[in-house]
Design a protein around this motif. Sequence first.
Motif, PDB file in Angstrom:
ATOM      1  N   GLY A 108       0.841  -1.178   0.000  1.00 38.85           N
ATOM      2  CA  GLY A 108       0.000   0.000   0.000  1.00 38.85           C
ATOM      3  C   GLY A 108       0.881   1.233   0.000  1.00 38.85           C
ATOM      4  N   SER A 109       0.377   2.317   0.517  1.00 37.21           N
ATOM      5  CA  SER A 109       1.120   3.573   0.576  1.00 37.21           C
ATOM      6  C   SER A 109       1.634   3.789   2.001  1.00 37.21           C
ATOM      7  CB  SER A 109       0.203   4.735   0.190  1.00 37.21           C
ATOM      8  OG  SER A 109      -0.808   4.895   1.181  1.00 37.21           O
ATOM      9  N   PRO A 110       2.550   4.749   2.178  1.00 37.15           N
ATOM     10  CA  PRO A 110       2.982   5.058   3.543  1.00 37.15           C
ATOM     11  C   PRO A 110       1.814   5.449   4.449  1.00 37.15           C
ATOM     12  CG  PRO A 110       4.518   6.014   1.974  1.00 37.15           C
ATOM     13  CD  PRO A 110       3.335   5.500   1.177  1.00 37.15           C
ATOM     14  N   GLU A 111       0.756   5.952   3.837  1.00 39.17           N
ATOM     15  CA  GLU A 111      -0.410   6.384   4.627  1.00 39.17           C
ATOM     16  C   GLU A 111      -1.427   5.276   4.854  1.00 39.17           C
ATOM     17  OE1 GLU A 111       1.871   9.333   2.883  1.00 39.17           O
ATOM     18  OE2 GLU A 111       0.574   7.996   1.702  1.00 39.17           O
ATOM     19  N   ARG A 112      -1.362   4.210   4.031  1.00 41.97           N
ATOM     20  CA  ARG A 112      -2.359   3.147   4.154  1.00 41.97           C
ATOM     21  C   ARG A 112      -1.777   1.831   3.649  1.00 41.97           C
ATOM     22  NH1 ARG A 112      -6.603   1.799   7.261  1.00 41.97           N
ATOM     23  NH2 ARG A 112      -7.774   0.115   6.288  1.00 41.97           N
ATOM     24  N   ASN A 113      -1.389   0.952   4.571  1.00 46.89           N
ATOM     25  CA  ASN A 113      -0.820  -0.341   4.206  1.00 46.89           C
ATOM     26  C   ASN A 113      -1.244  -1.398   5.223  1.00 46.89           C
ATOM     27  OD1 ASN A 113       1.169  -0.167   6.439  1.00 46.89           O
ATOM     28  ND2 ASN A 113       2.113   1.424   5.169  1.00 46.89           N
ATOM     29  N   SER A 114      -0.622  -2.550   5.181  1.00 44.95           N
ATOM     30  CA  SER A 114      -0.993  -3.644   6.082  1.00 44.95           C
ATOM     31  C   SER A 114      -1.020  -3.212   7.545  1.00 44.95           C
ATOM     32  CB  SER A 114       0.002  -4.805   5.956  1.00 44.95           C
ATOM     33  OG  SER A 114       0.004  -5.378   4.685  1.00 44.95           O
ATOM     34  N   LEU A 115      -0.064  -2.408   7.941  1.00 48.11           N
ATOM     35  CA  LEU A 115       0.068  -2.032   9.349  1.00 48.11           C
ATOM     36  C   LEU A 115      -1.124  -1.223   9.848  1.00 48.11           C
ATOM     37  CD1 LEU A 115       3.778  -1.207   8.869  1.00 48.11           C
ATOM     38  CD2 LEU A 115       2.978  -2.896  10.526  1.00 48.11           C
ATOM     39  N   HIS A 116      -1.645  -0.350   9.011  1.00 48.73           N
ATOM     40  CA  HIS A 116      -2.817   0.437   9.404  1.00 48.73           C
ATOM     41  C   HIS A 116      -4.035  -0.463   9.576  1.00 48.73           C
ATOM     42  CE1 HIS A 116      -0.047   3.263   7.417  1.00 48.73           C
ATOM     43  NE2 HIS A 116      -0.495   4.135   8.286  1.00 48.73           N
ATOM     44  N   LEU A 117      -4.200  -1.405   8.635  1.00 42.36           N
ATOM     45  CA  LEU A 117      -5.317  -2.342   8.733  1.00 42.36           C
ATOM     46  C   LEU A 117      -5.180  -3.212   9.983  1.00 42.36           C
ATOM     47  CD1 LEU A 117      -7.853  -3.622   7.422  1.00 42.36           C
ATOM     48  CD2 LEU A 117      -6.316  -5.192   6.217  1.00 42.36           C
ATOM     49  N   LEU A 118      -3.968  -3.644  10.277  1.00 45.63           N
ATOM     50  CA  LEU A 118      -3.739  -4.475  11.458  1.00 45.63           C
ATOM     51  C   LEU A 118      -4.018  -3.705  12.742  1.00 45.63           C
ATOM     52  CD1 LEU A 118      -0.511  -6.215  10.165  1.00 45.63           C
ATOM     53  CD2 LEU A 118      -2.591  -7.418  10.859  1.00 45.63           C
ATOM     54  N   ASN A 119      -3.629  -2.441  12.783  1.00 46.07           N
ATOM     55  CA  ASN A 119      -3.928  -1.622  13.956  1.00 46.07           C
ATOM     56  C   ASN A 119      -5.433  -1.565  14.185  1.00 46.07           C
ATOM     57  OD1 ASN A 119      -4.863   0.970  15.201  1.00 46.07           O
ATOM     58  ND2 ASN A 119      -2.673   1.313  15.505  1.00 46.07           N
ATOM     59  N   GLU A 120      -6.174  -1.341  13.113  1.00 50.53           N
ATOM     60  CA  GLU A 120      -7.632  -1.262  13.220  1.00 50.53           C
ATOM     61  C   GLU A 120      -8.232  -2.602  13.645  1.00 50.53           C
ATOM     62  OE1 GLU A 120      -7.564   1.966   9.553  1.00 50.53           O
ATOM     63  OE2 GLU A 120      -8.377  -0.037   9.248  1.00 50.53           O
ATOM     64  N   TYR A 121      -7.685  -3.683  13.074  1.00 51.73           N
ATOM     65  CA  TYR A 121      -8.220  -5.011  13.401  1.00 51.73           C
ATOM     66  C   TYR A 121      -8.005  -5.343  14.876  1.00 51.73           C
ATOM     67  CZ  TYR A 121      -8.965 -10.041  13.451  1.00 51.73           C
ATOM     68  OH  TYR A 121      -9.426 -11.298  13.768  1.00 51.73           O
ATOM     69  N   PHE A 122      -6.780  -5.137  15.346  1.00 56.98           N
ATOM     70  CA  PHE A 122      -6.490  -5.512  16.734  1.00 56.98           C
ATOM     71  C   PHE A 122      -7.057  -4.511  17.734  1.00 56.98           C
ATOM     72  CE2 PHE A 122      -3.057  -7.920  14.524  1.00 56.98           C
ATOM     73  CZ  PHE A 122      -3.504  -9.188  14.890  1.00 56.98           C
ATOM     74  N   THR A 123      -7.433  -3.322  17.271  1.00 57.74           N
ATOM     75  CA  THR A 123      -8.176  -2.399  18.125  1.00 57.74           C
ATOM     76  C   THR A 123      -9.577  -2.952  18.376  1.00 57.74           C
ATOM     77  OG1 THR A 123      -6.955  -0.450  17.351  1.00 57.74           O
ATOM     78  CG2 THR A 123      -9.126  -0.064  18.315  1.00 57.74           C
ATOM     79  N   LYS A 124     -10.166  -3.512  17.312  1.00 53.40           N
ATOM     80  CA  LYS A 124     -11.516  -4.069  17.445  1.00 53.40           C
ATOM     81  C   LYS A 124     -11.498  -5.460  18.081  1.00 53.40           C
ATOM     82  CE  LYS A 124     -15.790  -4.875  14.888  1.00 53.40           C
ATOM     83  NZ  LYS A 124     -16.524  -4.688  13.612  1.00 53.40           N
ATOM     84  N   TYR A 125     -10.438  -6.240  17.770  1.00 55.18           N
ATOM     85  CA  TYR A 125     -10.361  -7.610  18.292  1.00 55.18           C
ATOM     86  C   TYR A 125      -9.048  -7.817  19.050  1.00 55.18           C
ATOM     87  CZ  TYR A 125     -14.018  -8.275  14.760  1.00 55.18           C
ATOM     88  OH  TYR A 125     -15.157  -8.167  14.000  1.00 55.18           O
ATOM     89  N   PRO A 126      -8.872  -7.140  20.185  1.00 53.22           N
ATOM     90  CA  PRO A 126      -7.613  -7.243  20.930  1.00 53.22           C
ATOM     91  C   PRO A 126      -7.325  -8.660  21.406  1.00 53.22           C
ATOM     92  CG  PRO A 126      -9.315  -6.162  22.259  1.00 53.22           C
ATOM     93  CD  PRO A 126      -9.841  -6.246  20.859  1.00 53.22           C
ATOM     94  N   GLU A 127      -8.385  -9.451  21.570  1.00 53.63           N
ATOM     95  CA  GLU A 127      -8.199 -10.833  22.042  1.00 53.63           C
ATOM     96  C   GLU A 127      -7.487 -11.705  21.022  1.00 53.63           C
ATOM     97  OE1 GLU A 127     -12.303 -10.646  20.067  1.00 53.63           O
ATOM     98  OE2 GLU A 127     -11.001  -9.353  21.267  1.00 53.63           O
ATOM     99  N   ASP A 128      -7.418 -11.255  19.763  1.00 53.67           N
ATOM    100  CA  ASP A 128      -6.762 -12.042  18.717  1.00 53.67           C
ATOM    101  C   ASP A 128      -5.260 -11.798  18.630  1.00 53.67           C
ATOM    102  OD1 ASP A 128      -9.168 -13.144  18.057  1.00 53.67           O
ATOM    103  OD2 ASP A 128      -9.442 -12.026  16.179  1.00 53.67           O
ATOM    104  N   ALA A 129      -4.782 -10.744  19.285  1.00 55.45           N
ATOM    105  CA  ALA A 129      -3.377 -10.365  19.134  1.00 55.45           C
ATOM    106  C   ALA A 129      -2.420 -11.490  19.528  1.00 55.45           C
ATOM    107  CB  ALA A 129      -3.084  -9.107  19.949  1.00 55.45           C
ATOM    108  N   GLU A 130      -2.702 -12.163  20.621  1.00 53.91           N
ATOM    109  CA  GLU A 130      -1.821 -13.238  21.094  1.00 53.91           C
ATOM    110  C   GLU A 130      -1.949 -14.504  20.253  1.00 53.91           C
ATOM    111  OE1 GLU A 130       0.623 -13.250  23.402  1.00 53.91           O
ATOM    112  OE2 GLU A 130       0.297 -11.087  23.398  1.00 53.91           O
ATOM    113  N   LYS A 131      -2.995 -14.593  19.452  1.00 55.88           N
ATOM    114  CA  LYS A 131      -3.210 -15.789  18.631  1.00 55.88           C
ATOM    115  C   LYS A 131      -2.459 -15.730  17.305  1.00 55.88           C
ATOM    116  CE  LYS A 131      -7.953 -15.980  20.414  1.00 55.88           C
ATOM    117  NZ  LYS A 131      -9.399 -15.882  20.032  1.00 55.88           N
ATOM    118  N   VAL A 132      -2.028 -14.531  16.925  1.00 59.13           N
ATOM    119  CA  VAL A 132      -1.411 -14.316  15.612  1.00 59.13           C
ATOM    120  C   VAL A 132       0.100 -14.165  15.741  1.00 59.13           C
ATOM    121  CG1 VAL A 132      -1.213 -12.689  13.684  1.00 59.13           C
ATOM    122  CG2 VAL A 132      -3.468 -13.246  14.620  1.00 59.13           C
TER     123      VAL A 132
END
Length: 330
Positions: free
Chosen positions: A53-77
Amino acid sequence: MPKLTGKDVGEIGYGLMGLTWRMSPPPQAQSFEAMRTALSLGASNWNGGELYGSPERNSLHLLNEYFTKYPEDAEKVVLSIKGGIVPGQMKPDGSKEGIKRSIDECLRVLDGKKFLDLFECARVDLDVPIEETVGYIAEYVKAGKLGGISLSEVSAKTIRKAHAVHPISAVEVEFSLWVTEILENDVAATCAELGITLIAYSPLGRGFLTGRYQKFEDLEEDSYLRTLPRFQPDVFGENIKLYHAVEDMAKQKGVTPAQIALGWVLYHSGKPGLPTIIPIPGATTSARIEENMKPATLSEEDFKALGKILEKFSVIGGRYPEAMSHHLFV
């Protein structure tokens, strides 16, 4: 069960590239559904990139949003992120400043929502010795900011040089019925010898082995695949013969060609002289992920039959445009 940085992962992982690196990425809700489906079915090794993606929107931004919504999944990944490039470009930067910038940016965007289990340079910087680049990354491992180091598209010689500086946890390379070089260039054998897990990206030949594309015109107008030598109109007709041969076997076994392709990759995993191999197919829908998580179980006879198919139908064209090929297996 395979392990990465001492953590259990499934025999099949999940490639995140398609969720952010395309002209029209899927909506966040669809991406989240795909990610949750992958994890629920055992694909706990997730592979993304600062460059997806771009410096403004890439995998890391999506992951931040995902683990913000599903913090319980962080240790599983178990998360692996590719970086080490000049921001907004596909130019490798393995310098001390480049590595520091890249890792710090990855950690900044993740914002503590998910530990960065593995960091890898997307490609080797030909202007910086690999020993130096790995040394810079190793400082973050020693500081507890990273779990381990991975390499991407490297030669056996480079793997040995890097491993001598700091243990390498994984090597990511393209491997499929479509791409078999690692079986002949000592990369797989070296990983086996050193106990390094091999991560197989594009195990479905960038979609070619799914049958989604039957001719060049089937490729989306904005598709990156239109730039790749193996997908060009003058060779597409010859290359599709490999897919049709695999399709015939799939019909006989009552599975899909994609499931045959993934079964073929997994058949190699842990065989004598070969390392643990984890394919990381990418998909943007739950339905495709569910299919990928049911690879065909191949017998020795099936494997030999596929070997004969590969001998008969040679793939024509390089994996990448010529300008990018000099960064492969260096």
